[in-house]
Design an enzyme around this catalytic site. Sequence first.
Site, mmCIF file in Angstrom:
data_model
loop_
_atom_site.group_PDB
_atom_site.id
_atom_site.type_symbol
_atom_site.label_atom_id
_atom_site.label_comp_id
_atom_site.label_asym_id
_atom_site.label_seq_id
_atom_site.Cartn_x
_atom_site.Cartn_y
_atom_site.Cartn_z
ATOM 1 N N ILE A 157 -6.960 4.239 7.739
ATOM 2 C CA ILE A 157 -7.086 5.504 7.021
ATOM 3 C C ILE A 157 -7.607 6.597 7.953
ATOM 4 O O ILE A 157 -7.108 7.734 7.951
ATOM 5 C CB ILE A 157 -8.003 5.347 5.795
ATOM 6 C CG1 ILE A 157 -7.453 4.271 4.846
ATOM 7 C CG2 ILE A 157 -8.173 6.676 5.084
ATOM 8 C CD1 ILE A 157 -6.041 4.536 4.345
ATOM 9 N N TYR A 158 -8.585 6.257 8.753
ATOM 10 C CA TYR A 158 -9.105 7.199 9.758
ATOM 11 C C TYR A 158 -7.988 7.642 10.700
ATOM 12 O O TYR A 158 -7.868 8.828 11.032
ATOM 13 C CB TYR A 158 -10.228 6.514 10.528
ATOM 14 C CG TYR A 158 -10.873 7.326 11.618
ATOM 15 C CD1 TYR A 158 -11.808 8.307 11.325
ATOM 16 C CD2 TYR A 158 -10.581 7.079 12.962
ATOM 17 C CE1 TYR A 158 -12.431 9.033 12.333
ATOM 18 C CE2 TYR A 158 -11.196 7.798 13.974
ATOM 19 C CZ TYR A 158 -12.123 8.774 13.649
ATOM 20 O OH TYR A 158 -12.733 9.491 14.661
ATOM 21 N N ASN A 159 -7.134 6.704 11.099
ATOM 22 C CA ASN A 159 -6.031 7.045 11.997
ATOM 23 C C ASN A 159 -5.001 7.930 11.319
ATOM 24 O O ASN A 159 -4.342 8.745 11.978
ATOM 25 C CB ASN A 159 -5.361 5.772 12.510
ATOM 26 C CG ASN A 159 -6.225 5.022 13.495
ATOM 27 O OD1 ASN A 159 -7.209 5.547 13.991
ATOM 28 N ND2 ASN A 159 -5.867 3.773 13.773
ATOM 29 N N ALA A 161 -5.730 10.296 9.337
ATOM 30 C CA ALA A 161 -6.301 11.639 9.464
ATOM 31 C C ALA A 161 -6.243 12.135 10.903
ATOM 32 O O ALA A 161 -5.778 13.251 11.177
ATOM 33 C CB ALA A 161 -7.736 11.637 8.962
ATOM 34 N N LYS A 162 -6.706 11.321 11.844
ATOM 35 C CA LYS A 162 -6.722 11.746 13.238
ATOM 36 C C LYS A 162 -5.312 11.860 13.813
ATOM 37 O O LYS A 162 -5.041 12.715 14.658
ATOM 38 C CB LYS A 162 -7.546 10.768 14.075
ATOM 39 C CG LYS A 162 -9.050 10.899 13.890
ATOM 40 C CD LYS A 162 -9.567 12.255 14.345
ATOM 41 C CE LYS A 162 -11.095 12.287 14.396
ATOM 42 N NZ LYS A 162 -11.607 13.634 14.733
#
Length: 260
Positions: A157-159, A161-162
Amino acid sequence: MSGGRLAGRRAVITGGATGIGFGVARRFLAEGAAVLLAGPDEAVMNDATGRLSADGAQVVAAHVEDLSHSGAGERLVAAAVEELGGIDILVNNAGGGVITATANHTEQTIRRTIDNNLWTTLNSTLAVLAPMLAAGYGRVVNIGAESVRNGLNGHAIYNAAKGGVHAFAVGLAREYAASGVTFNTVAPSYVLTPEIQAGLAEGTLPEEFRSITDIAVSLIPMRRPATVDEVAAAVLFLASEEAGFITGQVLSVNGGSSMG
């Protein structure tokens, strides 16, 4: 100081009160820039500006706001104009979110992670476009993530966004290549920030997070995390006049965890 690689430049650093952002702020101030820090926690912001001012910084100011909110970018630019007289450099460092196995995420944690990383970058960058384009000069440097390339555990999930942050910079770089404004991303691997270092020493970090950091280090051929200063040096270069022919790039600060 009057000299330095950023002498006379005015820089806004989101998420500038802690971690990588604070390290970038300290480096920029040492190189002659006037700096505005932006973030949501007033107490943390006041502490950061106080510490930076104690180091002898001439111009360091703060803007307290959650930059994921509607209109936040415009208010940030207005604060930069009021405090610094304008804006030449934007460092999109605001981030954070929930790092956990994808199945553990809820709609709330997904939205928080997207808001903290992608929406803050979208709002701030879109707001600085007009003044930078009018001036014919600007540097936008995003803090991305090596995990976008190597698919680190617990980062899906972080990836998302990033990865959006990385792609946004590339699209803008192509669209505005002839404008004098550049858009680049610094993508660190695991960085041992003072906050993480304190958490490790005090044993306050969740077991899942400590496990992920162990995996992150194992993926780095240099067998250590990055330092804040190493990341700040890369940001400084891309924010300087020396990097005028560099745009749409991802500069990995990763100890070799991905190459080429």
